[in-house]
Design an enzyme around this catalytic site. Sequence first.
Site, PDB file in Angstrom:
ATOM      1  N   SER A   9       0.839  -1.199   0.000  1.00 36.13           N
ATOM      2  CA  SER A   9       0.000   0.000   0.000  1.00 36.13           C
ATOM      3  C   SER A   9       0.881   1.259   0.000  1.00 36.13           C
ATOM      4  O   SER A   9       1.611   1.498  -0.952  1.00 36.13           O
ATOM      5  CB  SER A   9      -0.958  -0.045   1.194  1.00 36.13           C
ATOM      6  OG  SER A   9      -1.991   0.895   1.060  1.00 36.13           O
ATOM      7  N   HIS A  41      -8.016  -5.494  -0.014  1.00 40.57           N
ATOM      8  CA  HIS A  41      -6.745  -4.832   0.302  1.00 40.57           C
ATOM      9  C   HIS A  41      -5.999  -5.680   1.329  1.00 40.57           C
ATOM     10  O   HIS A  41      -5.980  -5.364   2.528  1.00 40.57           O
ATOM     11  CB  HIS A  41      -7.036  -3.429   0.840  1.00 40.57           C
ATOM     12  CG  HIS A  41      -5.855  -2.502   0.827  1.00 40.57           C
ATOM     13  ND1 HIS A  41      -5.218  -2.108  -0.335  1.00 40.57           N
ATOM     14  CD2 HIS A  41      -5.196  -1.867   1.836  1.00 40.57           C
ATOM     15  CE1 HIS A  41      -4.241  -1.277  -0.050  1.00 40.57           C
ATOM     16  NE2 HIS A  41      -4.200  -1.121   1.269  1.00 40.57           N
ATOM     17  N   ASP A  92     -10.013  -4.674  -4.507  1.00 41.59           N
ATOM     18  CA  ASP A  92      -9.437  -3.736  -3.531  1.00 41.59           C
ATOM     19  C   ASP A  92     -10.240  -2.434  -3.529  1.00 41.59           C
ATOM     20  O   ASP A  92     -10.274  -1.722  -4.539  1.00 41.59           O
ATOM     21  CB  ASP A  92      -7.981  -3.457  -3.899  1.00 41.59           C
ATOM     22  CG  ASP A  92      -7.220  -2.719  -2.808  1.00 41.59           C
ATOM     23  OD1 ASP A  92      -7.850  -1.980  -2.040  1.00 41.59           O
ATOM     24  OD2 ASP A  92      -5.990  -2.885  -2.744  1.00 41.59           O
TER      25      ASP A  92
END
Length: 234
Positions: A127, A212, A181
């Site tokens: 991320s 995610h 996601d």
Amino acid sequence: MNTPLLEIQEFVTGGDTAATPSASLIVLHGLGADGSDFVPIAQELDLGAVGPVRFVFPSAPVRPVTINGGYRMRAWYDIHPPSADPALPRPEDAAGLRASQDLVQGLIEREIARGVPAGRIVLMGFSQGCAMALMTGLRAPQRLAGLVGLSGYLPLAATTAAERGDANRDVPIFLAHGEHDPMVTIDRATASRDALMALGYRIEWHSYPMEHSVCAEEVDDLNAWLLRVLSAAP
């Protein structure tokens, strides 16, 4: 460059763990997490075939994050809400990104000073950590073994071509993303992948039916890629 003032966890796996590691894997966490977040996942990797590997898990500085109402948390850079005009891209915290780039570059140089050649260092992130791995790795003055980006994107994409360093113009890159996601959409990830491919980078791309997060199949694919990259590295 001085060693960055970050909280760092680390361990060595495979081979003789008392010896100087044959490689280092620097792992950058996502927004609001800390260096311990990816320790369990790293422990699932089996890299013994390439000898002892040092895993380095830094924790990002604590800072206010605009999209979360200014709440202070560990973050590599600030995240702004989307632009009011949907035709405009989301504003990026260029100053924060560049400050953390310096911190991560310091981690690379720390590993080199400890005896691991740059060509045996992999920079990996999830991320926000993915953004920092790509941001720093593409601009690093030393040739790295590879870059890993999980569930993230390419930051400051418009400046990458002009700012990337010569050392890593052919660095191998592993990118993986969840098809569902909601935090960093798959479209944003594929746009980043395509932008890097247009610049000539060698991308190994994987997508998985997840949100995610990280899945077992992804860890297996990453393990195989790391073994190939580190086995080929000088």
